[in-house]
Scaffold this motif. Sequence first.
Motif, short mmCIF file in Angstrom:
data_model
loop_
_atom_site.label_atom_id
_atom_site.label_comp_id
_atom_site.label_asym_id
_atom_site.label_seq_id
_atom_site.Cartn_x
_atom_site.Cartn_y
_atom_site.Cartn_z
N PRO A 1 0.74 -1.24 -0.02
CA PRO A 1 -0.10 -0.09 0.10
C PRO A 1 0.81 1.37 0.01
O PRO A 1 0.44 2.37 -0.71
N GLU A 2 1.98 1.24 0.84
CA GLU A 2 2.83 2.39 0.74
C GLU A 2 3.80 2.59 -0.55
O GLU A 2 3.73 3.69 -1.17
N LEU A 3 4.15 1.42 -1.11
CA LEU A 3 5.14 1.41 -2.12
C LEU A 3 4.20 1.89 -3.45
O LEU A 3 4.64 2.44 -4.39
N ILE A 4 2.95 1.59 -3.68
CA ILE A 4 2.02 1.60 -4.87
C ILE A 4 2.06 3.30 -4.97
O ILE A 4 1.96 3.59 -6.19
N LYS A 5 2.02 4.20 -4.08
CA LYS A 5 2.08 5.40 -4.24
C LYS A 5 3.08 5.98 -5.00
O LYS A 5 2.92 6.94 -5.84
N THR A 6 4.23 5.57 -4.67
CA THR A 6 5.31 6.20 -5.17
C THR A 6 6.16 5.35 -6.18
O THR A 6 7.00 5.91 -7.15
N HIS A 7 6.04 4.02 -6.40
CA HIS A 7 6.64 3.14 -7.17
C HIS A 7 5.88 2.21 -7.73
O HIS A 7 6.02 1.10 -8.14
N TYR B 1 9.39 -3.30 -9.66
CA TYR B 1 9.51 -4.83 -9.32
C TYR B 1 9.75 -4.58 -7.87
O TYR B 1 10.80 -3.83 -7.44
N ILE B 2 9.36 -5.73 -7.30
CA ILE B 2 9.92 -6.11 -6.00
C ILE B 2 10.29 -7.79 -5.76
O ILE B 2 9.37 -8.25 -6.25
N THR B 3 11.31 -7.75 -5.14
CA THR B 3 11.56 -9.23 -4.72
C THR B 3 11.40 -9.53 -3.22
O THR B 3 11.94 -8.71 -2.71
N VAL B 4 11.07 -10.31 -2.76
CA VAL B 4 11.01 -10.73 -1.36
C VAL B 4 11.82 -12.22 -1.14
O VAL B 4 11.25 -13.27 -1.79
N TYR C 1 13.47 -7.17 1.17
CA TYR C 1 12.71 -6.94 0.03
C TYR C 1 13.44 -5.90 -0.62
O TYR C 1 14.16 -5.16 0.15
N PHE C 2 13.52 -6.03 -1.88
CA PHE C 2 14.31 -4.95 -3.03
C PHE C 2 13.33 -4.52 -4.08
O PHE C 2 12.58 -5.40 -4.42
N ILE C 3 13.48 -3.31 -4.23
CA ILE C 3 12.63 -2.67 -5.24
C ILE C 3 13.44 -2.04 -6.50
O ILE C 3 14.58 -1.54 -6.13
N PRO D 1 22.60 -15.10 -1.99
CA PRO D 1 23.11 -15.70 -3.19
C PRO D 1 22.50 -17.21 -3.28
O PRO D 1 22.17 -17.39 -4.53
N ASN D 2 22.31 -18.08 -2.37
CA ASN D 2 21.56 -19.29 -2.49
C ASN D 2 20.05 -19.16 -1.93
O ASN D 2 19.54 -20.51 -2.03
N ALA D 3 19.37 -18.22 -1.56
CA ALA D 3 18.22 -18.19 -1.10
C ALA D 3 17.13 -17.91 -2.39
O ALA D 3 17.59 -17.12 -3.18
N PRO D 4 16.06 -18.89 -2.28
CA PRO D 4 15.17 -18.50 -3.33
C PRO D 4 14.68 -16.93 -3.05
O PRO D 4 14.26 -16.68 -1.86
N PHE D 5 13.84 -16.40 -4.00
CA PHE D 5 13.02 -15.26 -3.67
C PHE D 5 11.99 -15.33 -4.75
O PHE D 5 11.70 -16.08 -5.57
N TYR D 6 10.76 -14.44 -4.45
CA TYR D 6 9.68 -14.12 -5.12
C TYR D 6 9.57 -12.80 -5.73
O TYR D 6 9.85 -11.81 -4.96
N LEU D 7 9.24 -12.90 -7.14
CA LEU D 7 9.08 -11.41 -7.55
C LEU D 7 7.65 -10.94 -7.56
O LEU D 7 6.99 -11.74 -8.39
N PHE D 8 7.29 -9.86 -7.33
CA PHE D 8 6.20 -9.12 -7.28
C PHE D 8 6.23 -8.11 -8.31
O PHE D 8 7.41 -7.28 -8.23
N GLN D 9 5.22 -7.51 -8.83
CA GLN D 9 5.20 -6.17 -9.48
C GLN D 9 4.23 -5.29 -8.57
O GLN D 9 3.39 -5.86 -8.22
N ILE D 10 4.64 -4.20 -8.32
CA ILE D 10 4.09 -3.49 -7.66
C ILE D 10 2.76 -2.67 -8.09
O ILE D 10 2.96 -1.63 -8.95
N ASN D 11 1.77 -3.42 -7.94
CA ASN D 11 0.58 -2.69 -8.68
C ASN D 11 -0.75 -3.33 -7.52
O ASN D 11 -0.44 -3.91 -6.66
#
Length: 105
Positions: free
Chosen positions: A49-55, A59-62, A69-71, A87-97
């Motif tokens: 909710p906060e990131l959708i206003k400015t970004h 993309y965000i990886t968690v 998380y990284f944007i 480096p060896n951890a799995p992550f999930y990619l979302f789009q900020i929308n």
Amino acid sequence: MTEAKPTRTARRGRIFPEIQWTEEQKAKRQAEREAFYQRCKPIFDKVQPELIKTHYNWYITVEPNSGDYFIDKDEIAVMNMCRQKHPNAPFYLFQINETGVSGTI
């Protein structure tokens, strides 16, 4: 005298053999993916909710184990940022929308 042109042989088949999955293996893999998604989704829902206003449409990886998380605007750049830190951890990619999904089906 004419020069002989080299002939190329056509490739047959694939380089890698096809993986044959049983229905049980497919179901197990799907369940693992769903469980991983369910661990990442609350982190995304908390910051979205906060990131959708400015970004919007960034993309965000968690990474769920650490909660990091990284944007970034660029999909590849954000994945690389996550891989550098974890480096060896799995992550999930979302789009900020509104849906968290990129693209359409």
